[in-house]
Design an enzyme around this catalytic site. Structure first.
Site, mmCIF file in Angstrom:
data_model
loop_
_atom_site.group_PDB
_atom_site.id
_atom_site.type_symbol
_atom_site.label_atom_id
_atom_site.label_comp_id
_atom_site.label_asym_id
_atom_site.label_seq_id
_atom_site.Cartn_x
_atom_site.Cartn_y
_atom_site.Cartn_z
ATOM 1 N N CYS A 1 -21.639 -57.592 28.349
ATOM 2 C CA CYS A 1 -21.679 -56.493 29.334
ATOM 3 C C CYS A 1 -20.740 -56.732 30.512
ATOM 4 C CB CYS A 1 -23.101 -56.305 29.844
ATOM 5 S SG CYS A 1 -24.280 -55.943 28.536
ATOM 6 N N HIS B 1 -23.390 -52.669 36.790
ATOM 7 C CA HIS B 1 -23.693 -52.512 35.363
ATOM 8 C C HIS B 1 -25.041 -51.807 35.226
ATOM 9 C CE1 HIS B 1 -24.390 -53.122 31.217
ATOM 10 N NE2 HIS B 1 -25.205 -54.154 31.354
ATOM 11 N N ASN C 1 -28.041 -48.225 28.633
ATOM 12 C CA ASN C 1 -27.155 -49.374 28.866
ATOM 13 C C ASN C 1 -26.050 -49.361 27.811
ATOM 14 O OD1 ASN C 1 -25.938 -51.879 28.896
ATOM 15 N ND2 ASN C 1 -27.842 -53.039 29.144
HETATM 16 O O1 UT7 Z 1 -27.052 -55.485 29.623
HETATM 17 C C1 UT7 Z 1 -27.644 -56.687 29.229
HETATM 18 C C2 UT7 Z 1 -28.496 -57.173 30.276
HETATM 19 N N1 UT7 Z 1 -29.868 -56.750 30.053
HETATM 20 C C3 UT7 Z 1 -30.727 -56.669 31.048
HETATM 21 O O2 UT7 Z 1 -30.360 -56.872 32.169
HETATM 22 C C4 UT7 Z 1 -32.174 -56.361 30.755
HETATM 23 C C5 UT7 Z 1 -33.044 -57.046 31.764
HETATM 24 N N2 UT7 Z 1 -34.466 -56.899 31.489
HETATM 25 C C6 UT7 Z 1 -35.115 -55.723 31.642
HETATM 26 O O3 UT7 Z 1 -34.537 -54.734 31.999
HETATM 27 C C7 UT7 Z 1 -36.614 -55.693 31.418
HETATM 28 O O4 UT7 Z 1 -37.100 -57.008 31.276
HETATM 29 C C8 UT7 Z 1 -37.027 -54.868 30.162
HETATM 30 C C9 UT7 Z 1 -36.777 -53.384 30.431
HETATM 31 C C10 UT7 Z 1 -36.232 -55.310 28.953
HETATM 32 C C11 UT7 Z 1 -38.507 -55.047 29.875
HETATM 33 O O5 UT7 Z 1 -39.277 -54.682 31.006
HETATM 34 P P1 UT7 Z 1 -40.405 -55.657 31.553
HETATM 35 O O6 UT7 Z 1 -41.009 -54.982 32.705
HETATM 36 O O7 UT7 Z 1 -39.790 -57.008 31.767
HETATM 37 O O8 UT7 Z 1 -41.432 -55.669 30.352
HETATM 38 P P2 UT7 Z 1 -41.996 -56.922 29.513
HETATM 39 O O9 UT7 Z 1 -40.976 -57.429 28.564
HETATM 40 O O10 UT7 Z 1 -42.628 -57.896 30.475
HETATM 41 O O11 UT7 Z 1 -43.160 -56.231 28.703
HETATM 42 C C12 UT7 Z 1 -44.313 -55.695 29.372
HETATM 43 C C13 UT7 Z 1 -45.174 -54.980 28.352
HETATM 44 C C14 UT7 Z 1 -45.437 -55.818 27.090
HETATM 45 O O12 UT7 Z 1 -46.745 -55.537 26.659
HETATM 46 P P3 UT7 Z 1 -47.965 -56.531 27.005
HETATM 47 O O13 UT7 Z 1 -47.601 -57.847 26.383
HETATM 48 O O14 UT7 Z 1 -48.024 -56.596 28.511
HETATM 49 O O15 UT7 Z 1 -49.140 -55.864 26.374
HETATM 50 C C15 UT7 Z 1 -44.473 -55.273 26.068
HETATM 51 O O16 UT7 Z 1 -44.921 -55.443 24.757
HETATM 52 O O17 UT7 Z 1 -44.504 -53.812 27.885
HETATM 53 C C16 UT7 Z 1 -44.459 -53.802 26.450
HETATM 54 N N3 UT7 Z 1 -43.252 -53.093 26.035
HETATM 55 C C17 UT7 Z 1 -43.238 -51.767 25.853
HETATM 56 N N4 UT7 Z 1 -44.177 -50.832 25.972
HETATM 57 C C18 UT7 Z 1 -43.825 -49.560 25.721
HETATM 58 C C19 UT7 Z 1 -42.025 -53.607 25.782
HETATM 59 N N5 UT7 Z 1 -41.183 -52.614 25.445
HETATM 60 C C20 UT7 Z 1 -41.913 -51.462 25.473
HETATM 61 C C21 UT7 Z 1 -41.598 -50.126 25.217
HETATM 62 N N6 UT7 Z 1 -42.578 -49.214 25.362
HETATM 63 N N7 UT7 Z 1 -40.363 -49.722 24.873
#
Ligand code: UT7
Length: 316
Positions: free
Chosen positions: A110, A243, A273
């Site tokens: 990225c 980004h 993204n």
């Molecule tokens: O360009 C490359 C660089 N990439 C980035 O900079 C991405 C950086 N990271 C992020 O933007 C965030 O970490 C994400 C958007 C990827 C994820 O958000 P988060 O707030 O960190 O969520 P998480 O991974 O901590 O997951 C929280 C909960 C989990 O469920 P439990 O374990 O709490 O029950 C996941 O299973 O959200 C769940 N989850 C979803 N729920 C509904 C993960 N993806 C989804 C989804 N829909 N699409």
């Protein structure tokens, strides 16, 4: 001698995919995606190749720059999702627009577009006069569409810039700290009869929270550094082009830096993204918005797999 930007262009696939569309086959919701990532919809290729998106962006940038393809001294394309491993996407664009110059791709995930701008700056220092830099991605082909943690985040698109020798590229910073545990995309491995070990799936793997922490820290530190290197203060920056990975990363970084939210631009709600394409697409929107004034300072900042990060300051 560095460069100034004389033209920008961008192109998105025509198919709009909304959060509700994704909820029909993934266990997700518009509410989760909007609140956690800030995306409402993204564009996904159906028939378009990444070369076609890049071609359209390149043509638009040439038109704004008022130059012909034959005036280009080089084409540099940042991508991790070209149609071919070889030839490079830059060579494909060179052929399709009718240019006659060296062409090559850069992979810094990225952060690739700013790496490509900085590479161009090196060629300007050698006396090159006009260079096209692109960021173009079709990440939809690298996604496991059953994985809700990545499938809702990414989109396809392309952006381009035409650069001319000048003095408007004021500072830059490139970083990499080798790490394939946090964010990676294995290459498809083929079917050699000699392979004995199990091969990883060729899809995006991302530890979201680790990437998030890296992103906010890198963006804040990099912007502070490039603004200082340019001999400016944060208050001098008219526009930040970050980004587009997550609206919360952008808002948190802007708040930490004390930059007003309206100066820190976003289009992630419409594009998702698009990796190396996100900065040139957003730049093109800014250049065509009528909001820019002569002398405005623009800071760009990116981060991604590598782990890489990059930032720069340019004057309009
Ligand atoms: O360009 C490359 C660089 N990439 C980035 O900079 C991405 C950086 N990271 C992020 O933007 C965030 O970490 C994400 C958007 C990827 C994820 O958000 P988060 O707030 O960190 O969520 P998480 O991974 O901590 O997951 C929280 C909960 C989990 O469920 P439990 O374990 O709490 O029950 C996941 O299973 O959200 C769940 N989850 C979803 N729920 C509904 C993960 N993806 C989804 C989804 N829909 N699409």
């Amino acid at each position: 001698m560095s460069f100034r930007i004389i033209g920008t262009g961008s192109s998105l696939p025509s198919r709009v995919v909304t959060n509700d569309d994704l909820s029909t086959f993934l266990d997700t919701s518009d509410e989760w995606i909007s609140q956690r990532v800030g995306i409402s919809e993204r564009r996904i290729c159906t028939t378009e190749s990444v070369a076609q998106l890049a071609h359209k962006a390149a043509k638009a940038a040439l038109e704004m720059g008022g130059i012909t393809p034959l005036e280009l001294d080089m084409i540099i394309c940042a991508t991790i999702s070209a149609d071919y491993l070889a030839p490079s996407l830059a060579c494909t664009v060179q052929q399709s627009i009718g240019a006659n110059c060296p062409a090559m791709d850069i992979n810094a995930a990225c952060s690739g577009f700013i790496y490509a701008l900085d590479t161009a700056a090196g060629f300007f220092a050698r006396g090159f006069k006009k260079i096209m830099v692109l960021g173009a991605e079709r990440l939809s082909k690298l996604i496991d569409w059953n994985d809700r943690s990545t499938a809702v985040i990414f989109g396809d698109g392309a952006g381009a810039m035409v650069l001319e020798a000048g003095d408007a590229y004021l500072s830059s910073k490139l970083q990499a700290k080798g790490n394939s545990d946090v964010l990676s995309i294995p290459q498809p491995i083929g079917h050699s009869v000699y392979y004995e070990n199990e091969m990883p799936q060729p899809y995006i793997f991302m530890n979201g929270q680790e990437t998030y922490k890296f992103a906010v820290n890198a963006m804040c530190a990099d912007i502070i550094d490039v603004v200082k290197l340019a001999g400016l203060e944060l208050d001098d920056i008219s526009w930040v082009i970050p980004h587009q990975a997550n609206a919360r990363i952008i808002d948190t970084s802007a708040k930490r830096l004390g930059i007003a939210p309206e100066r820190c631009l976003k289009n992630i709600d419409r594009t998702g993204n698009t990796s190396a394409a996100s900065i040139p697409i957003l730049c093109d929107e800014l250049f065509r918005s009528g909001k820019l004034n002569d002398g405005d300072y623009i800071a760009m900042s990116s981060f991604g797999a590598g782990l890489t990060s990059a930032a720069c300051v340019v004057r309009y």
